[in-house]
Scaffold this active site. Sequence first.
Site, PDB file in Angstrom:
ATOM      1  N   VAL A  99       0.867  -1.184   0.000  1.00  0.00           N
ATOM      2  CA  VAL A  99       0.000   0.000   0.000  1.00  0.00           C
ATOM      3  C   VAL A  99       0.902   1.231   0.000  1.00  0.00           C
ATOM      4  CG1 VAL A  99      -1.803   1.279   1.212  1.00  0.00           C
ATOM      5  CG2 VAL A  99      -1.810  -1.226   1.271  1.00  0.00           C
ATOM      6  N   HIS A 103       3.188   3.659   6.196  1.00  0.00           N
ATOM      7  CA  HIS A 103       2.556   3.094   7.392  1.00  0.00           C
ATOM      8  C   HIS A 103       3.575   2.335   8.220  1.00  0.00           C
ATOM      9  CE1 HIS A 103       2.093   0.369   3.939  1.00  0.00           C
ATOM     10  NE2 HIS A 103       2.265  -0.618   4.801  1.00  0.00           N
TER      11      HIS A 103
HETATM   12  P1  DGP Z   1       2.616  -3.409   3.500  1.00  0.00           P
HETATM   13  O1  DGP Z   1       2.868  -4.757   2.940  1.00  0.00           O
HETATM   14  O2  DGP Z   1       3.737  -2.972   4.434  1.00  0.00           O
HETATM   15  O3  DGP Z   1       2.318  -2.378   2.434  1.00  0.00           O
HETATM   16  O4  DGP Z   1       1.331  -3.543   4.426  1.00  0.00           O
HETATM   17  C1  DGP Z   1       0.054  -3.150   4.055  1.00  0.00           C
HETATM   18  C2  DGP Z   1      -0.889  -3.769   5.050  1.00  0.00           C
HETATM   19  O5  DGP Z   1      -2.165  -3.180   4.900  1.00  0.00           O
HETATM   20  C3  DGP Z   1      -1.067  -5.276   4.881  1.00  0.00           C
HETATM   21  O6  DGP Z   1      -0.575  -5.943   6.047  1.00  0.00           O
HETATM   22  C4  DGP Z   1      -2.559  -5.483   4.723  1.00  0.00           C
HETATM   23  C5  DGP Z   1      -3.140  -4.155   5.163  1.00  0.00           C
HETATM   24  N1  DGP Z   1      -4.312  -3.777   4.416  1.00  0.00           N
HETATM   25  C6  DGP Z   1      -4.428  -3.690   3.072  1.00  0.00           C
HETATM   26  N2  DGP Z   1      -5.664  -3.295   2.734  1.00  0.00           N
HETATM   27  C7  DGP Z   1      -6.344  -3.105   3.885  1.00  0.00           C
HETATM   28  C8  DGP Z   1      -7.670  -2.697   4.169  1.00  0.00           C
HETATM   29  O7  DGP Z   1      -8.500  -2.397   3.308  1.00  0.00           O
HETATM   30  N3  DGP Z   1      -8.024  -2.631   5.483  1.00  0.00           N
HETATM   31  C9  DGP Z   1      -7.135  -2.938   6.486  1.00  0.00           C
HETATM   32  N4  DGP Z   1      -7.575  -2.846   7.748  1.00  0.00           N
HETATM   33  N5  DGP Z   1      -5.869  -3.323   6.244  1.00  0.00           N
HETATM   34  C10 DGP Z   1      -5.480  -3.420   4.960  1.00  0.00           C
END
Ligand code: DGP
Length: 117
Positions: A99, A103
């Site tokens: 994403v 974060h």
């Molecule tokens: P990264 O791989 O570091 O970019 O982590 C992105 C994280 O975001 C991954 O662990 C899953 C989480 N994630 C992706 N989409 C969503 C969403 O729509 N809602 C929530 N709560 N988490 C999400």
Amino acid sequence: MAADPVCIFCQIVAGELSANILHRDDHVVAFQDIQPVAATHIVVIPTEHVEFIVDYDETRAALIGRLALAASQIAERGGLDATGYRLVINQGPDADQSVDHLHMHLLGGEQLGGMVS
Ligand code: DGP
């Protein structure tokens, strides 16, 4: 930076996409990860849309501290400080950043594996 309408994390900040929110202030929002990889897995994000840690500069340096402070407070509230936890920022493809909205992951609630798998 202005919110990006196609960014799912911006949509969570705006309340357009539902998430289990654990913390919200003017600068930071934290919510449970939808695909947890640990007993506790929380995503801590800036409300501002910044894609990568490399996009940070002196004017935004305080934001990283805010993410870490919010994460440590959430960890303490959840009792994770007693046994420990991990804070992780994935930057770019080699780290599997999926994403493109900066974060920090807060991981804990169990004995974690090695740093790199
Ligand atoms: P990264 O791989 O570091 O970019 O982590 C992105 C994280 O975001 C991954 O662990 C899953 C989480 N994630 C992706 N989409 C969503 C969403 O729509 N809602 C929530 N709560 N988490 C999400």
